[in-house]
Scaffold this motif. Sequence first.
Motif, PDB file in Angstrom:
ATOM      1  N   ASN A   6       4.990 -13.712  17.263  1.00  0.00           N
ATOM      2  CA  ASN A   6       4.519 -12.742  16.275  1.00  0.00           C
ATOM      3  C   ASN A   6       4.839 -13.163  14.838  1.00  0.00           C
ATOM      4  N   SER A  57      -1.887 -10.974  16.295  1.00  0.00           N
ATOM      5  CA  SER A  57      -1.530  -9.971  15.290  1.00  0.00           C
ATOM      6  C   SER A  57      -2.077 -10.368  13.923  1.00  0.00           C
ATOM      7  N   THR A  88       4.134  -8.273  11.046  1.00  0.00           N
ATOM      8  CA  THR A  88       3.670  -8.591  12.405  1.00  0.00           C
ATOM      9  C   THR A  88       4.829  -8.861  13.357  1.00  0.00           C
ATOM     10  N   THR A  94       5.248  -6.818  16.666  1.00  0.00           N
ATOM     11  CA  THR A  94       4.467  -6.931  17.903  1.00  0.00           C
ATOM     12  C   THR A  94       5.404  -7.413  19.004  1.00  0.00           C
TER      13      THR A  94
END
Length: 398
Positions: free
Chosen positions: A238, A323, A352, A355
């Motif tokens: 991520n 993402s 992000t 995530t």
Amino acid sequence: MSIQLSLEQRNSVLHNMATLVHQKSELIINANQKDLDAYSGNDKAMYDRLEVDQNKIKGMISSLQQLTELDDPVGVERFRFVHDNGMKVTNKTASFGTILIIYESRPDVTIEATGIAFKSGNKILLKGGKESIHSNLEIVKLWHQALSENNITTNWVQYLNYNRTETQAFLEKPTQKVDLIVPRGGEKLIDFVKTHATCPVIVSGRGNNFVYVHKEADRGLALDNIINGKTDKISACNAIDKVLIDKNLPNKEDFVRNLITTLKNYNVEILGDESLSKYEEVKQIKADSVWYEEFLDYKIVLGETESNVDAITKINQYSGGHSAAIITRNKKEAESFMSSVDCAAVYHNASTRFTDGFQLGLGGELAISTDKLHQRGPIGLQHLVTNKWYIHGDGQIR
């Protein structure tokens, strides 16, 4: 498939396992040190994923504790119908049966994935990488102890200590029933599993995540977001690899220079498109193929974009479908971006790095799926179930 365990039995095993991980943390760390000592590669992301310290131990325990508090995903009613002939029809969630996860370097997966699979009533087969063998086997011992202490067969958690040839043979012709396979690792591992597997596969694909700095962005927020997404954990899927900056961002020159200086302070290698490679510290990208790459390293690409539509188009062309984030004060533009970007997780003014199954309230994750069937994004407890029809009658025939 083993006889289904009650929720109380499953939670008791998870509670015992959390206690054991706390009590035996030094054993896990010592076993992990053997793996670290044996690791001869120079892949920083691999080493980071492999290492187990007290923070990772705390994360393992937190994941197990959160799982015990979550509702049972098995037997949840999805649909109810009474037939004209009086039959009572319901559709309920049901465990898959047996799940095989094949993963690289991350001993914490041996905790997280097993906990999620077990809580959702599934037997799990673990195939970890050779680089984490000592760590994984030590953790599996604790799973077996937790099961045994609850008078439950250790067959619910099995470790497949196979080499590549043995793994391929098992994928092509399993020696026991397997209902679902999840490969969690690099593209070579995923391609290997997809090529040889003879049962359904959920792909935990590449990251290559984007941040779009919209022309109405809070520049300080944007800077913090990018630095966090790039440098907080380079080994994470991520993490951020690409940044698109709106050419109409006010004081764009100052923002770019500040971003470059801050990234350089973290020793991040900076690549840029033609418009941004004019800065001395930025190397111009040599081929468009770099936009497809997931780096898992202190490396980033900066690019200029014309508009929200241009950013969306570029992200949908190059990203891994994992993402993407937009930084803007304009809620309408944010909603347009989030609904149009083809990623499993989309963000407005947030990193992000969230995530993650645990961060999103799932009690951890088996993997982060970039497939669209049957689940997209973090695969948590409630996603490791299929469904089953229950029909009650009193002699009806058709």
